[in-house]
Design an enzyme around this catalytic site. Sequence first.
Site, mmCIF file in Angstrom:
data_model
loop_
_atom_site.group_PDB
_atom_site.id
_atom_site.type_symbol
_atom_site.label_atom_id
_atom_site.label_comp_id
_atom_site.label_asym_id
_atom_site.label_seq_id
_atom_site.Cartn_x
_atom_site.Cartn_y
_atom_site.Cartn_z
ATOM 1 N N GLU A 99 0.846 -1.212 0.000
ATOM 2 C CA GLU A 99 0.000 0.000 0.000
ATOM 3 C C GLU A 99 0.870 1.247 0.000
ATOM 4 O O GLU A 99 2.009 1.203 0.451
ATOM 5 C CB GLU A 99 -0.855 0.011 1.278
ATOM 6 C CG GLU A 99 -2.331 -0.263 1.076
ATOM 7 C CD GLU A 99 -3.108 0.871 0.427
ATOM 8 O OE1 GLU A 99 -2.527 1.669 -0.336
ATOM 9 O OE2 GLU A 99 -4.311 0.943 0.690
ATOM 10 N N ASP A 100 0.302 2.348 -0.446
ATOM 11 C CA ASP A 100 1.049 3.601 -0.397
ATOM 12 C C ASP A 100 0.945 4.246 0.989
ATOM 13 O O ASP A 100 1.941 4.364 1.700
ATOM 14 C CB ASP A 100 0.598 4.560 -1.516
ATOM 15 C CG ASP A 100 -0.906 4.831 -1.520
ATOM 16 O OD1 ASP A 100 -1.639 4.232 -0.702
ATOM 17 O OD2 ASP A 100 -1.366 5.648 -2.340
ATOM 18 N N ASP A 103 -4.197 5.824 6.091
ATOM 19 C CA ASP A 103 -4.608 7.098 6.685
ATOM 20 C C ASP A 103 -5.709 6.790 7.708
ATOM 21 O O ASP A 103 -5.422 6.426 8.846
ATOM 22 C CB ASP A 103 -5.068 8.000 5.532
ATOM 23 C CG ASP A 103 -5.397 9.408 5.932
ATOM 24 O OD1 ASP A 103 -4.880 9.880 6.945
ATOM 25 O OD2 ASP A 103 -6.186 10.068 5.220
ATOM 26 N N LEU A 108 -7.743 0.066 3.638
ATOM 27 C CA LEU A 108 -7.037 -1.183 3.907
ATOM 28 C C LEU A 108 -7.942 -2.200 4.608
ATOM 29 O O LEU A 108 -7.897 -3.395 4.304
ATOM 30 C CB LEU A 108 -5.785 -0.905 4.752
ATOM 31 C CG LEU A 108 -4.921 -2.126 5.044
ATOM 32 C CD1 LEU A 108 -4.472 -2.814 3.761
ATOM 33 C CD2 LEU A 108 -3.709 -1.719 5.879
ATOM 34 N N LYS A 131 -0.116 7.167 8.584
ATOM 35 C CA LYS A 131 -0.495 8.367 9.348
ATOM 36 C C LYS A 131 -1.327 7.899 10.526
ATOM 37 O O LYS A 131 -2.567 7.950 10.495
ATOM 38 C CB LYS A 131 -1.289 9.320 8.450
ATOM 39 C CG LYS A 131 -0.482 9.842 7.276
ATOM 40 C CD LYS A 131 -1.146 11.069 6.698
ATOM 41 C CE LYS A 131 -1.574 10.852 5.281
ATOM 42 N NZ LYS A 131 -2.412 11.944 4.751
ATOM 43 N N PHE A 152 -0.905 16.086 4.246
ATOM 44 C CA PHE A 152 -1.199 15.422 2.979
ATOM 45 C C PHE A 152 0.070 15.454 2.142
ATOM 46 O O PHE A 152 0.674 16.508 1.963
ATOM 47 C CB PHE A 152 -2.350 16.110 2.244
ATOM 48 C CG PHE A 152 -2.914 15.248 1.154
ATOM 49 C CD1 PHE A 152 -3.889 14.303 1.432
ATOM 50 C CD2 PHE A 152 -2.444 15.350 -0.150
ATOM 51 C CE1 PHE A 152 -4.395 13.473 0.424
ATOM 52 C CE2 PHE A 152 -2.942 14.536 -1.161
ATOM 53 C CZ PHE A 152 -3.917 13.593 -0.870
ATOM 54 N N ARG A 165 2.483 12.194 -9.041
ATOM 55 C CA ARG A 165 2.942 10.832 -8.742
ATOM 56 C C ARG A 165 4.388 10.611 -9.166
ATOM 57 O O ARG A 165 5.079 9.756 -8.634
ATOM 58 C CB ARG A 165 2.068 9.802 -9.477
ATOM 59 C CG ARG A 165 0.637 9.740 -9.010
ATOM 60 C CD ARG A 165 -0.043 8.505 -9.608
ATOM 61 N NE ARG A 165 -1.487 8.568 -9.535
ATOM 62 C CZ ARG A 165 -2.219 8.228 -8.480
ATOM 63 N NH1 ARG A 165 -1.634 7.811 -7.381
ATOM 64 N NH2 ARG A 165 -3.533 8.307 -8.505
HETATM 65 P P1 IMP Z 1 -7.614 5.684 4.080
HETATM 66 O O1 IMP Z 1 -8.752 4.827 3.614
HETATM 67 O O2 IMP Z 1 -8.091 6.936 4.723
HETATM 68 O O3 IMP Z 1 -6.626 4.923 4.953
HETATM 69 O O4 IMP Z 1 -6.881 6.201 2.805
HETATM 70 C C1 IMP Z 1 -6.029 5.436 2.084
HETATM 71 C C2 IMP Z 1 -5.831 5.969 0.694
HETATM 72 O O5 IMP Z 1 -6.053 7.375 0.596
HETATM 73 C C3 IMP Z 1 -4.392 5.756 0.299
HETATM 74 O O6 IMP Z 1 -4.201 4.492 -0.286
HETATM 75 C C4 IMP Z 1 -4.141 6.914 -0.653
HETATM 76 O O7 IMP Z 1 -4.513 6.545 -1.958
HETATM 77 C C5 IMP Z 1 -5.043 8.000 -0.145
HETATM 78 N N1 IMP Z 1 -4.291 8.916 0.729
HETATM 79 C C6 IMP Z 1 -4.366 9.036 2.066
HETATM 80 N N2 IMP Z 1 -3.522 9.980 2.525
HETATM 81 C C7 IMP Z 1 -2.892 10.451 1.431
HETATM 82 C C8 IMP Z 1 -1.883 11.449 1.244
HETATM 83 O O8 IMP Z 1 -1.367 12.100 2.170
HETATM 84 N N3 IMP Z 1 -1.491 11.667 -0.037
HETATM 85 C C9 IMP Z 1 -2.000 10.985 -1.099
HETATM 86 N N4 IMP Z 1 -2.933 10.044 -0.963
HETATM 87 C C10 IMP Z 1 -3.383 9.784 0.288
#
Ligand code: IMP
Length: 176
Positions: A99-100, A103, A108, A131, A152, A165
């Site tokens: 995963e990248d 957040d 996930l 994060k 962000f 990207r």
């Molecule tokens: P979550 O569901 O809130 O955990 O978000 C996960 C997804 O949101 C990641 O796989 C990213 O694609 C995107 N994302 C969350 N934070 C960032 C950020 O700081 N920059 C770019 N993409 C983010």
Amino acid sequence: MPAPRPGRVLVGERALRSRIAELGAEIVRRYAGEPPVVVGVLQGAFLFMADLVRAMPIDLATDFVRLESYGSGTTSTGQVRLTHDLATSIEGRDVLVVEDVVDTGLTLAALRRTLEARQPRSLRVCALCDKTGRRQVDVRVDWVGFTLPNVFVVGYGLDYGGLYRNLPHVVVLERI
Ligand code: IMP
């Protein structure tokens, strides 16, 4: 208000290279003798995955999923949709999800549920960035490259509105 732009570098190219080498070595040790199917989450993980698998000198397989969880903004919608599925069966296999950023954890958690329903032998996760301060659901992440504050970030695969990207490092998105 000015449009947000890539600002200060949070994780530089040298730090990325050395941390990914460490992660690759740790992960390879964990999968001694049983190479996993490495599943990249598009698009954000594409550069990280490319570098990580090159730091894993074992006979692994690769595949990708694509999820939609964000529009063009910077906050989670809480809705996650699988828009591209795996080409291979993971039943009975060891799976490593790459995963990248984790957040809120919603993306996930949803992906884990989807993949676990297919009964892999094991399912582990390696995320480039975590994060932790923004978590809304408790989700297991086995390896984390970098723990980030509540900012962000873009670059090294991460985007804002489809851009940035291709930056070689992880930078903070700022209104300059
Ligand atoms: P979550 O569901 O809130 O955990 O978000 C996960 C997804 O949101 C990641 O796989 C990213 O694609 C995107 N994302 C969350 N934070 C960032 C950020 O700081 N920059 C770019 N993409 C983010």
